[in-house]
Design a protein around this motif. Structure first.
Motif, PDB file in Angstrom:
ATOM      1  N   LYS A   1      39.396  16.305   9.964  1.00 21.14           N
ATOM      2  CA  LYS A   1      38.301  17.226   9.686  1.00 21.14           C
ATOM      3  C   LYS A   1      38.784  18.337   8.757  1.00 21.14           C
ATOM      4  O   LYS A   1      39.967  18.633   8.684  1.00 21.14           O
ATOM      5  CB  LYS A   1      37.759  17.830  10.983  1.00 21.14           C
ATOM      6  CG  LYS A   1      37.081  16.820  11.900  1.00 21.14           C
ATOM      7  CD  LYS A   1      36.544  17.502  13.150  1.00 21.14           C
ATOM      8  CE  LYS A   1      35.851  16.506  14.065  1.00 21.14           C
ATOM      9  NZ  LYS A   1      35.321  17.152  15.288  1.00 21.14           N
TER      10      LYS A   1
ATOM     11  N   ASP B   1      36.445  11.409   4.814  1.00 24.78           N
ATOM     12  CA  ASP B   1      36.269  12.541   5.732  1.00 24.78           C
ATOM     13  C   ASP B   1      35.406  13.649   5.146  1.00 24.78           C
ATOM     14  O   ASP B   1      35.266  14.710   5.755  1.00 24.78           O
ATOM     15  CB  ASP B   1      37.648  13.118   6.114  1.00 24.78           C
ATOM     16  CG  ASP B   1      38.502  12.097   6.846  1.00 24.78           C
ATOM     17  OD1 ASP B   1      37.924  11.259   7.564  1.00 24.78           O
ATOM     18  OD2 ASP B   1      39.737  12.124   6.686  1.00 24.78           O
ATOM     19  N   GLU B   2      34.836  13.414   3.962  1.00 21.40           N
ATOM     20  CA  GLU B   2      33.943  14.394   3.376  1.00 21.40           C
ATOM     21  C   GLU B   2      32.540  14.277   4.009  1.00 21.40           C
ATOM     22  O   GLU B   2      32.329  13.447   4.899  1.00 21.40           O
ATOM     23  CB  GLU B   2      33.869  14.188   1.855  1.00 21.40           C
ATOM     24  CG  GLU B   2      35.160  14.560   1.130  1.00 21.40           C
ATOM     25  CD  GLU B   2      36.290  13.590   1.413  1.00 21.40           C
ATOM     26  OE1 GLU B   2      37.446  14.027   1.610  1.00 21.40           O
ATOM     27  OE2 GLU B   2      36.013  12.370   1.447  1.00 21.40           O
ATOM     28  N   SER B   3      31.611  15.062   3.544  1.00 21.95           N
ATOM     29  CA  SER B   3      30.274  15.067   4.142  1.00 21.95           C
ATOM     30  C   SER B   3      29.569  13.736   3.871  1.00 21.95           C
ATOM     31  O   SER B   3      29.905  13.004   2.923  1.00 21.95           O
ATOM     32  CB  SER B   3      29.448  16.218   3.573  1.00 21.95           C
ATOM     33  OG  SER B   3      29.216  16.031   2.188  1.00 21.95           O
ATOM     34  N   LYS B   4      28.582  13.431   4.709  1.00 27.53           N
ATOM     35  CA  LYS B   4      27.821  12.194   4.541  1.00 27.53           C
ATOM     36  C   LYS B   4      27.095  12.170   3.197  1.00 27.53           C
ATOM     37  O   LYS B   4      26.981  11.121   2.555  1.00 27.53           O
ATOM     38  CB  LYS B   4      26.827  12.049   5.688  1.00 27.53           C
ATOM     39  CG  LYS B   4      27.474  11.829   7.048  1.00 27.53           C
ATOM     40  CD  LYS B   4      26.420  11.664   8.127  1.00 27.53           C
ATOM     41  CE  LYS B   4      27.068  11.411   9.482  1.00 27.53           C
ATOM     42  NZ  LYS B   4      26.041  11.237  10.563  1.00 27.53           N
ATOM     43  N   GLU B   5      26.623  13.325   2.780  1.00 28.69           N
ATOM     44  CA  GLU B   5      25.913  13.389   1.491  1.00 28.69           C
ATOM     45  C   GLU B   5      26.851  13.071   0.337  1.00 28.69           C
ATOM     46  O   GLU B   5      26.489  12.328  -0.586  1.00 28.69           O
ATOM     47  CB  GLU B   5      25.304  14.780   1.324  1.00 28.69           C
ATOM     48  CG  GLU B   5      24.534  14.951   0.030  1.00 28.69           C
ATOM     49  CD  GLU B   5      23.981  16.350  -0.119  1.00 28.69           C
ATOM     50  OE1 GLU B   5      23.295  16.617  -1.125  1.00 28.69           O
ATOM     51  OE2 GLU B   5      24.239  17.181   0.769  1.00 28.69           O
ATOM     52  N   SER B   6      28.052  13.623   0.391  1.00 26.98           N
ATOM     53  CA  SER B   6      29.015  13.375  -0.677  1.00 26.98           C
ATOM     54  C   SER B   6      29.418  11.907  -0.728  1.00 26.98           C
ATOM     55  O   SER B   6      29.529  11.307  -1.812  1.00 26.98           O
ATOM     56  CB  SER B   6      30.253  14.255  -0.472  1.00 26.98           C
ATOM     57  OG  SER B   6      31.225  14.005  -1.457  1.00 26.98           O
TER      58      SER B   6
ATOM     59  N   TYR C   1      33.193  18.358  -0.983  1.00 26.37           N
ATOM     60  CA  TYR C   1      32.866  18.120   0.405  1.00 26.37           C
ATOM     61  C   TYR C   1      31.382  17.819   0.595  1.00 26.37           C
ATOM     62  O   TYR C   1      31.017  16.929   1.348  1.00 26.37           O
ATOM     63  CB  TYR C   1      33.244  19.333   1.261  1.00 26.37           C
ATOM     64  CG  TYR C   1      32.961  19.120   2.734  1.00 26.37           C
ATOM     65  CD1 TYR C   1      33.790  18.333   3.519  1.00 26.37           C
ATOM     66  CD2 TYR C   1      31.842  19.692   3.333  1.00 26.37           C
ATOM     67  CE1 TYR C   1      33.526  18.127   4.872  1.00 26.37           C
ATOM     68  CE2 TYR C   1      31.572  19.495   4.677  1.00 26.37           C
ATOM     69  CZ  TYR C   1      32.406  18.724   5.432  1.00 26.37           C
ATOM     70  OH  TYR C   1      32.136  18.508   6.751  1.00 26.37           O
TER      71      TYR C   1
END
Length: 408
Positions: A248, A320-325, A408
């Motif tokens: 994270k 491990d980045e954001s779902k959008e990215s 991110y």
């Protein structure tokens, strides 16, 4: 020395068994007599032996014992220090024998038990903490890290030598820049390799800037996974900190509380320029939607890894980045500086089925869009493959400096 029970006279003799000592205690008479005999050689003449008292009648016994007590009291007044000294020696011997008894007697004999074992208390060590010297911040009680220096101690050189080397470097750099157009290639959809893209001057600036940041708060350290296994590299995070144990991102490192340094502006500028040039290269292949294949991104995370000549990194995904990215396929941009490295990539986590490419100092690798979730890793570093001019000017340690940017 006889124990107190054996030397104590019977009640029938009428003998007073105690007398007041100099320090207010009540020493035993038989102990005091021996103490006086050892400290004063005249005691044998002044005091008759006990065998004489035993041979006399009962009245003589009574008179001699009373006189003996009187003499002891007189001696206490005349030489109190000698009496106290003899008492101290007697008590020390008694304590020594007592300790010997406690040592050799079984533990079930009442007080004669072995002393409890003192167990040392060890402070827990965070698995992510680097091996080596450690300190503690008294304010936060968190471990202070002595960061890893990616550069060796620099030895001075003459200005003439430096000028000649710089001139030679400039000539070599011009030749490299003239040949960059032919060494740019698309490895697969959404994955582009820009050979010799970072100039010599830019590489020097990146090394110096990473060294300055790496020696400060939030600098280089050796991370570990959740199972305690150490990564075979030194890591520093910029923008946001990434924890390999929890996988994270956060603003602060968990094990020392330090904040991740900001990404230098010149780094972000170079990333955007590399994405634009890569997109232009993709467009030359006849693809109409180059922006969809290789989307644009603004980096807010940079993971800086330094691999020594024995360093490596297994096949993995950057997920491990954001779902959008991840859904948009925003690309990862990788800078390579120093020694060359073997780079593997593929759809599966299988080194035998993975593609292979060698990344040299100054290369930029970009993978996004359809290639955003590829498995990739660094199985080996090629020693002594870094540009000599770069080592001469930066004194970079043997190994590979790798910067990976993402949003991110």
């Amino acid at each position: 020395m006889s124990s107190g029970r054996n030397s104590r006279p019977s009640r029938e003799s009428g003998f007073r068994s105690e007398t007041v000592g100099f320090d207010g205690t009540s020493p035993h008479i038989s102990t005091d007599v021996k103490g006086l005999a050892s400290s004063d050689p005249l005691n044998e003449e002044e005091w008759p032996p006990l065998s004489v008292n035993n041979a006399s009648d009962s009245k003589g016994k009574r008179r001699n014992k009373i006189d003996l007590g009187t003499q002891i009291e007189r001696r206490l007044e005349e030489k109190p220090r000698e009496i106290v000294s003899s008492q101290h020696e007697a008590s020390s011997l008694t304590n020594l024998r007592s300790k010997e008894q406690k040592t050799f007697l079984p533990t079930s004999f009442g007080d004669n038990r072995l002393p409890p074992i003192k167990r040392h208390k060890f402070r827990p060590v965070h698995p992510g903490y680097s091996v080596g010297a450690r300190k503690t911040d008294s304010a936060t009680d968190l471990p202070k890290l002595i960061p890893f220096d990616i550069c060796r101690y620099k030895v001075g050189r003459s200005s003439t030598m430096g000028a000649s080397l710089n001139a030679k470097n400039n000539e070599e750099q011009i030749e490299l820049e003239q040949s960059t157009e032919s060494t740019r290639q698309v490895l697969r959809p959404g994955m582009v390799l820009l050979r010799n893209y970072i100039t010599h001057i830019e590489q020097v600036q990146i090394v110096k800037r990473c060294r300055d940041l790496g020696l400060g708060p939030g600098g280089f350290y050796q991370p570990s996974y959740r199972d305690g296994a150490k990564l075979r590299l030194q890591m520093m995070c910029l923008g946001l900190d990434w924890d390999p144990e929890t996988r994270k991102y956060d603003k602060q490192r968990a094990f020392d509380g330090s904040e991740a340094p900001a990404i230098p502006h010149e780094f972000s500028t170079l990333v955007r320029r590399a994405i634009q040039d890569s997109r232009a290269l993709v467009g030359k292949t006849g693809v109409l939607n180059a922006e969809d294949i290789l989307p644009d991104m603004s980096p807010d995370i940079c993971i800086v890894n330094f691999y020594t000549t024995s360093g490596r990194l297994g096949l993995h995904q950057d997920r491990d980045e954001s779902k959008e990215s991840l859904h948009k396929g925003l690309p990862v941009v990788s800078f390579s500086i120093g020694d060359s490295a073997e780079f593997l990539y593929g759809e599966q986590r299988d080194a035998d089925k993975a593609g292979e490419v060698q990344l040299n100092s100054g290369d930029v690798l970009i993978f996004g869009g359809q290639s955003r979730h590829i498995f990739h890793g660094v199985p080996s570093i090629f020693p002594n493959s870094a540009p000599p001019a770069l080592l001469e000017e930066t004194n970079l340690r043997p190994g590979r400096l790798n910067l990976t940017f993402r949003q991110y």
